[in-house]
Design an enzyme around this catalytic site. Structure first.
Site, PDB file in Angstrom:
ATOM      1  N   LYS A   1       4.155  -2.851  -8.476  1.00 52.61           N
ATOM      2  CA  LYS A   1       3.531  -3.395  -8.137  1.00 52.61           C
ATOM      3  C   LYS A   1       2.478  -3.753  -7.794  1.00 52.61           C
ATOM      4  O   LYS A   1       2.151  -2.747  -6.812  1.00 52.61           O
ATOM      5  CB  LYS A   1       4.358  -3.552  -6.974  1.00 52.61           C
ATOM      6  CG  LYS A   1       4.441  -5.211  -5.665  1.00 52.61           C
ATOM      7  CD  LYS A   1       4.720  -5.058  -4.731  1.00 52.61           C
ATOM      8  CE  LYS A   1       3.346  -4.911  -3.713  1.00 52.61           C
ATOM      9  NZ  LYS A   1       1.897  -5.373  -3.931  1.00 52.61           N
TER      10      LYS A   1
ATOM     11  N   GLU B   1      -1.220   8.755  -2.616  1.00 49.66           N
ATOM     12  CA  GLU B   1      -2.779   8.581  -1.967  1.00 49.66           C
ATOM     13  C   GLU B   1      -3.316   7.956  -1.349  1.00 49.66           C
ATOM     14  O   GLU B   1      -3.332   6.361  -1.350  1.00 49.66           O
ATOM     15  CB  GLU B   1      -3.018   8.368  -3.519  1.00 49.66           C
ATOM     16  CG  GLU B   1      -2.904   9.286  -4.653  1.00 49.66           C
ATOM     17  CD  GLU B   1      -3.026  10.446  -4.562  1.00 49.66           C
ATOM     18  OE1 GLU B   1      -4.344  10.841  -3.586  1.00 49.66           O
ATOM     19  OE2 GLU B   1      -2.492  11.522  -4.871  1.00 49.66           O
TER      20      GLU B   1
ATOM     21  N   CYS C   1     -12.066   4.405  -2.965  1.00 45.57           N
ATOM     22  CA  CYS C   1     -10.983   5.522  -2.437  1.00 45.57           C
ATOM     23  C   CYS C   1     -12.154   7.049  -2.336  1.00 45.57           C
ATOM     24  O   CYS C   1     -12.480   7.516  -1.329  1.00 45.57           O
ATOM     25  CB  CYS C   1      -9.837   5.740  -2.214  1.00 45.57           C
ATOM     26  SG  CYS C   1      -9.605   6.524  -4.092  1.00 45.57           S
TER      27      CYS C   1
ATOM     28  N   GLU D   1     -12.635   4.553   8.375  1.00 46.30           N
ATOM     29  CA  GLU D   1     -12.948   3.888   7.323  1.00 46.30           C
ATOM     30  C   GLU D   1     -13.558   2.125   7.457  1.00 46.30           C
ATOM     31  O   GLU D   1     -12.103   1.792   7.504  1.00 46.30           O
ATOM     32  CB  GLU D   1     -11.497   4.081   6.382  1.00 46.30           C
ATOM     33  CG  GLU D   1     -11.603   3.957   4.548  1.00 46.30           C
ATOM     34  CD  GLU D   1     -10.395   3.988   3.978  1.00 46.30           C
ATOM     35  OE1 GLU D   1      -9.536   3.194   3.902  1.00 46.30           O
ATOM     36  OE2 GLU D   1      -9.573   4.283   2.735  1.00 46.30           O
TER      37      GLU D   1
END
Ligand code: NDP
Length: 459
Positions: free
Chosen positions: A168, A243, A277, A364
């Site tokens: 997906k 992750e 990331c 973040e």
């Protein structure tokens, strides 16, 4: 207008309800995407395909990975075009990072599979033989920042180890996964081995994670979503790889070679509009070289070409952090504004004067926004680097002390005098809130297989 479809058991199908894929370059509608809510039919297709796929030898599956790599390579211009269209990133980034790496992922795991050594452990009176059995049907869920790059990083080892895949892509960037599906059907990959479903994460993503016949979930995305995935999958005892997010530091020590450090740290700050990331969104610089570094960094920033962020909603989130930085006492040293044109553009932004413990410097942001901080000693730099809840990556810039400092950073990956220099055999992944597990080389092989030991007693 592109019509994205699901790939289910070798057939392209859509759903009654579809929704728009919007370009971050100018907010135009570029594709229609199926809104899938249920994955029962796709799981059935994958289960049906599994017994034959699992029976192939690993060499035969390596050949399939090479065929996929060949097909992607032949169509690399189209892969880069679609990725740039969907994400807004500059064509050279889509080509040199996304498209090239997607080919390499399949090629790497084909070569890696051919060189896998059998594992045996001898005892005085017996021998242990380790078998790596396929898991069955696995669910692969990936984000929008490096769409095919990150999805292919999961698909290749999953197929190599004899699993059938339900992939997906992010609803925001489905184009290259759809294109990969087309290429795989063109080259005759057996029906049902690779299935691709589209839709909203909380609907179709959640349905994948919940489905009892999907035995492993490999997820890359935000930490908040990772918590939901873990809460759903863990009680079902699914294999789980997470992750997640990062807030990585680039440490520029007093003995750094600024000719290398300035362009290196800049690239770590702003490649892909800071939406990787691994990006170094906190720049920590020794006080003795701070002014020199900052002048050169801001000067070179003027020539750094970035695209928009992924969409207007994300732009607004990033801008809210710039506002927060001002409230927290930050000084905008560069950028800080929306670029006034259609799409989701923000000036690359550098913020000074903040505490390294401020929200702006510890949460973040995932955009072209960097905070820069001064430190006096290497110990202080290490303490600053380690003061977030994340632990994904980092870089150290130093002529003589790089490795020694790198070893003290609490993250899964640290580069010294470079950044994003990737060897696909090494462990990739984070500690703390940045994830659970590792990908890459043997770590991916281990995740996508069940290690079974057979102990044979000698006569
Ligand atoms: P999200 O967590 O929002 O989404 C990631 C994927 O999960 C998407 O495909 C999303 O679908 C899907 N999803 C959303 N909700 C669910 C759910 N309940 N169940 C299952 N799947 C779901 O992340 P973003 O796409 O916003 O990506 C950015 C994040 O990814 C950043 O935090 C970044 O740090 C992280 N990331 C981590 C990397 C790593 O290797 N550690 C690499 C790259 C990014 P949809 O988009 O359709 O909603």
């Amino acid at each position: 207008m592109i019509q994205v479809q699901n790939l289910v058991g070798g057939k392209f199908v859509t759903t009654d309800e579809v929704f728009d894929d919007i370009s971050p370059l100018d907010n135009s509608i570029i594709a229609k995407i199926p809104r899938t809510k249920n994955v029962d039919d796709v799981v059935e297709a994958a289960i049906n395909a599994h017994s034959e796929w699992a029976l192939l030898s690993i060499e035969q599956r390596c050949e399939w990975l090479d065929r996929i790599a060949d097909s992607l390579q032949e169509n690399i211009e189209e892969v880069a075009r679609l990725e740039a269209l969907d994400t807004g990133k500059p064509h050279e980034v889509a080509m040199n990072v996304d498209a090239s790496r997607s080919v390499n992922n399949f090629r790497f795991f084909a070569d890696f599979g051919r060189n896998l050594k059998s594992e045996t452990f001898s005892m005085p009176d017996a021998t242990n033989y380790v078998m790596r059995k396929p898991i069955g049907v696995v669910g692969l869920i990936s984000p929008w920042n490096l769409p095919l790059y990150l999805l292919s990083w999961k698909i290749a080892p999953a197929l190599l180890m004899g699993n059938c895949v339900i992939a997906k892509p992010s609803e925001i960037t489905p184009l290259t996964a759809h294109f990969l599906g087309k290429l795989c059907t063109e080259i005759g990959l057996p029906d049902g081995v690779l299935n691709i479903v589209n839709g909203y994460g909380p609907e179709v993503g959640q349905a994948i994670v919940e489905h009892p016949d999907i035995k492993a979930i490999s997820f890359t995305g935000g930490t908040a979503t990772g918590k939901i995935v873990a809460a759903t999958a863990a009680p079902m005892f699914k294999k789980l790889s997470l992750e997640l997010g990062g807030k990585n530091a680039s440490l520029v020590l007093d003995d750094a070679d600024l000719d290398i450090a300035v362009p290196g740290v800049l690239r770590a700050s702003f490649l892909n509009s800071g939406q990787i990331c691994l990006c170094g969104s906190r720049v920590l610089v020794n006080a003795s070289i701070y002014d020199d570094f900052l002048n050169r960094y801001l000067s070179e920033l003027k020539n750094f070409n970035i695209g928009p962020v992924i969409n207007v909603e994300h732009r607004n989130k990033v801008m809210s952090y710039i506002e927060l930085a001002k409230e927290e006492g930050g000084e905008i040293l560069a950028g800080g504004n929306v670029i006034d044109k259609a799409g989701a553009w923000i000036e690359p932004t550098v913020i000074g004067g903040l505490s390294h413990k401020s929200r702006t410097a510890t949460e973040e942001i995932f955009g072209p926004v960097v905070t820069i901080h001064k430190f006096e000693t290497d110990e202080e730099a290490i303490e600053m680097a380690n003061c977030t809840s994340y632990g994904l990556a980092g870089s150290v810039w130093s002529k003589n002390k790089g490795r020694q400092v790198a070893e003290q950073i609490d993250s899964g990956m640290v580069w010294v005098n470079t950044w994003l220099h990737r060897d696909l055999r090494v462990p990739f992944g984070g500690v703390k809130d940045s994830g659970v597990g590792r990908e890459g080389g043997l770590w991916s092989i281990g995740f996508f297989s069940e290690a079974v030991n057979i102990c044979v007693m000698e006569d």
